[in-house]
Write an enzyme that holds these catalytic residues in place. Structure first.
Site, short mmCIF file in Angstrom:
data_model
loop_
_atom_site.label_atom_id
_atom_site.label_comp_id
_atom_site.label_asym_id
_atom_site.label_seq_id
_atom_site.Cartn_x
_atom_site.Cartn_y
_atom_site.Cartn_z
N LYS A 13 -70.06 -2.66 -14.77
CA LYS A 13 -69.61 -2.28 -16.01
C LYS A 13 -69.39 -1.06 -16.46
CE LYS A 13 -70.78 -4.47 -20.69
NZ LYS A 13 -71.67 -5.17 -21.34
N SER A 46 -74.41 -10.49 -23.88
CA SER A 46 -73.39 -9.98 -23.13
C SER A 46 -73.43 -9.97 -21.53
CB SER A 46 -73.41 -8.38 -23.47
OG SER A 46 -72.61 -8.29 -24.58
N SER A 52 -69.89 -9.19 -23.98
CA SER A 52 -69.11 -8.08 -23.75
C SER A 52 -68.91 -7.68 -22.09
CB SER A 52 -69.68 -6.74 -24.40
OG SER A 52 -70.96 -6.24 -23.62
#
Lengths: 467, 100
Positions: free
Chosen positions: A78, A177, A153
């Protein structure tokens, strides 16, 4: 060699060990898949140029006698996790050209294990969102149904695993997330006990809530990644050791807070949930009703505490030391313009909300009360988890949403209703696939969430494996 | 609904420049969100509510541990991130003005 990118980490590890395949073979298979699909799905913000070099180095380490289950395994990371010498933008214009000056502790651990980093994945800007639509670099599409969002996310990380562009991925979870995109993409997503994994080198969102964790195809893979990244770290004073929380024996009981599922959950999601509970019963678990009286407050507590921490954490982006720097006519204007141009609408909204709840006159009514409710909720969870191994719930009330479907921020926040609680209380939680529901003729994956006592992370893998 | 002035005051506190259109949008959004999260204000705080709970600062001795210094040798990389640089210095706006 066909479809090596579709292997699990565990399967690939075995093939690497026996010499059937090399890390370079694996990396090539993933790169080919990225090349074929990334343009349409917008999953990777950057694919690293040296992937093959990294893979060759992993192969050389194996030749020299090293053997680790992650040696040569291609992973996606990420975009809010620092890797020295590489960009880390948190999908924000603010950090578009920021190059990390050091490795996050989890990156250092993954490098030591020999993992290969394919690239950095798209996300909601500064991890604020549940659909990856808030990225400054455009939304990511769900590989299962490209008209839909992958969740967020950590939507890029989830989509990368789901599209077989990598074998596993690292995400971060502040209010769901990791678990929510895992549910929407048909994966396993795990948020560890708060402190189990070092936060050093993660771009902070809500420091009392943030944890990094794995997104994988199987529960075994999630455990494998977690075992590598966990551990107390001098660089994160809130990190914990294996001995921080007492070990308990399995009670063979799963608790279900049915009072929270009476409304808001789509009927076929609820039906799939009941079916999962039946399969746990068949595996020898007793399913009991439990009550968490303050749980209905969880989302409110979260949307007070999180923006408060966001407004404090993001104050550092002032255009003075690093990141976007825009000059105005005064020092105040330098700050205000840098933030206005650097941050997207959702980030600005949360900074404003956090500034409000922390401001003089409102602090006691919002932040003070939210902290008190957090204590209550944590105690209620501890009391319930003294009697059961895990609390089971659907991860989300519905399957993946359409891109552009939720334009009102509050309706988007409601997607987090079942996931935020584990961040508020610090408990570990996992989302495992629980089948599909049909929307517009497309079967969409959904997830079952299990939450365990502090430090009982491993029990979630044991139960999760049964599903 | 929270007023335009309140939104502007918050933006000033947060050092955030907002357009007029954005101020109007935020009046609506913040009010809606506050209506929802306002239920926390009904939470009763009694003597049983712990004063130091799940969230507290964890302090350590302020001692030098070279082996843990992940920034050792990274000075040049850090300086490379400065928006405006002169030699080894970060060039910033003059803050303290001489009184006339």
């Amino acid at each position: 060699m066909p479809e090596l990118n579709k292997l699990t980490i565990t399967e690939a590890g075995t093939k690497l060990k026996t010499g059937e395949i090399t890390a370079v073979d694996l990396a090539r298979a993933c790169l080919a898949e990225i090349e074929a699909k990334n343009k349409d799905l917008n999953i990777f913000l950057e694919v690293f140029e040296d992937v093959i070099v990294q893979a060759e180095s992993a192969d050389a380490r194996r030749k020299a006698g090293e053997s680790h289950p992650l040696l040569g395994i291609p992973l996606a990371i990420k975009d809010n996790v620092l890797i020295e010498g590489r960009k880390a933008s948190a999908a924000s214009k603010m950090l578009e050209n920021y190059v990390a000056t050091y490795d996050a502790t989890i990156i250092k651990k993954l490098k030591d294990a020999g993992a290969v980093f394919l690239g950095r994945t798209n996300m909601d800007e500064f991890a604020m969102g549940g659909s990856t639509e808030n990225s400054a670099f455009g939304p990511t599409k769900n590989p299962v149904d490209p008209s839909r969002a992958p969740g967020g996310s950590s939507g890029g990380s989830a989509a990368a695993v789901s599209a077989h562009m990598c074998l596993g991925a690292i995400g971060t979870d502040t209010g769901g997330s990791i678990r929510e995109p895992a549910a929407f993409c048909g994966l396993v997503g795990f948020k560890p006990t708060y402190g189990a994994v070092s936060r050093s080198g993660l771009i902070a969102m809500g420091s009392s809530l943030d944890q990094a964790g794995p997104l994988t195809k199987t529960v075994d893979d999630a455990k494998l990644l977690f075992d590598v990244i966990k551990g107390q770290d001098y660089l994160d004073s809130t990190s914990i050791s294996d001995a921080t929380y007492p070990k308990t024996n399995s009670k063979k009981k799963i608790g279900v807070p049915r009072h929270l599922l009476k409304e808001g959950v789509e009927p076929d999601v609820l039906a799939a949930f009941e079916k999962s509970l039946e399969s746990l019963k068949a595996k020898g678990y007793e399913v009991v009703d439990i009550e968490i009286p303050s749980a209905a407050l969880a989302l409110s507590v979260y949307y007070v505490i999180m923006p408060a921490e966001v407004s404090a954490n993001l104050a550092r982006f002032d255009g003075v030391r690093y990141g976007l720097s825009v000059k105005g006519d005064s020092l105040f204007e330098d700050y205000a313009k840098s933030k206005a141009l650097g941050f997207g609408p959702e980030v600005r909204r949360r900074i404003m909300l956090g500034t409000y709840v922390l401001s003089s006159g409102y602090y006691d009514a919002y932040y003070g009360k939210a902290l008190a409710a957090r204590e209550k909720l944590t105690k209620e969870f501890a009391d319930v988890l003294a009697g059961v191994d895990a609390i089971a719930m659907p991860t989300t009330p519905c399957p993946a949403i359409k891109i552009g479907e939720k334009s009102d921020p509050l309706s988007m926040y409601l997607l987090d209703i079942f996931t935020v609680t584990a961040n508020i209380t610090g408990n570990p939680a996992i989302s495992v696939p629980m089948g599909t529901v049909i929307r517009e003729g497309v079967p969409l994956p959904i997830g079952l969430q299990l939450t365990a006592a502090h430090g009982a992370d491993d029990s979630l893998f044991e139960i999760g494996k049964l599903l | 609904m929270i007023s335009k002035e309140e939104v502007q005051k918050l933006a000033e506190l947060a050092r955030l420049e907002l357009s007029d259109q954005e101020v109007a949008g935020l009046q609506k959004d913040i009010s809606n969100i506050l209506d929802y999260v306002g239920q926390v204000s009904a939470v009763a705080i009694d003597d049983a509510t712990p004063k130091v709970g799940v969230v507290h600062n964890v302090m350590r001795q302020d001692e030098v541990r070279i082996s843990d210094d992940i920034m050792a040798g990274k000075e040049e990389a850090l300086r490379g991130e400065f928006p405006k640089r002169e030699g080894n210095f970060n060039v910033v706006r003059k803050i303290i003005q001489k009184d006339e």
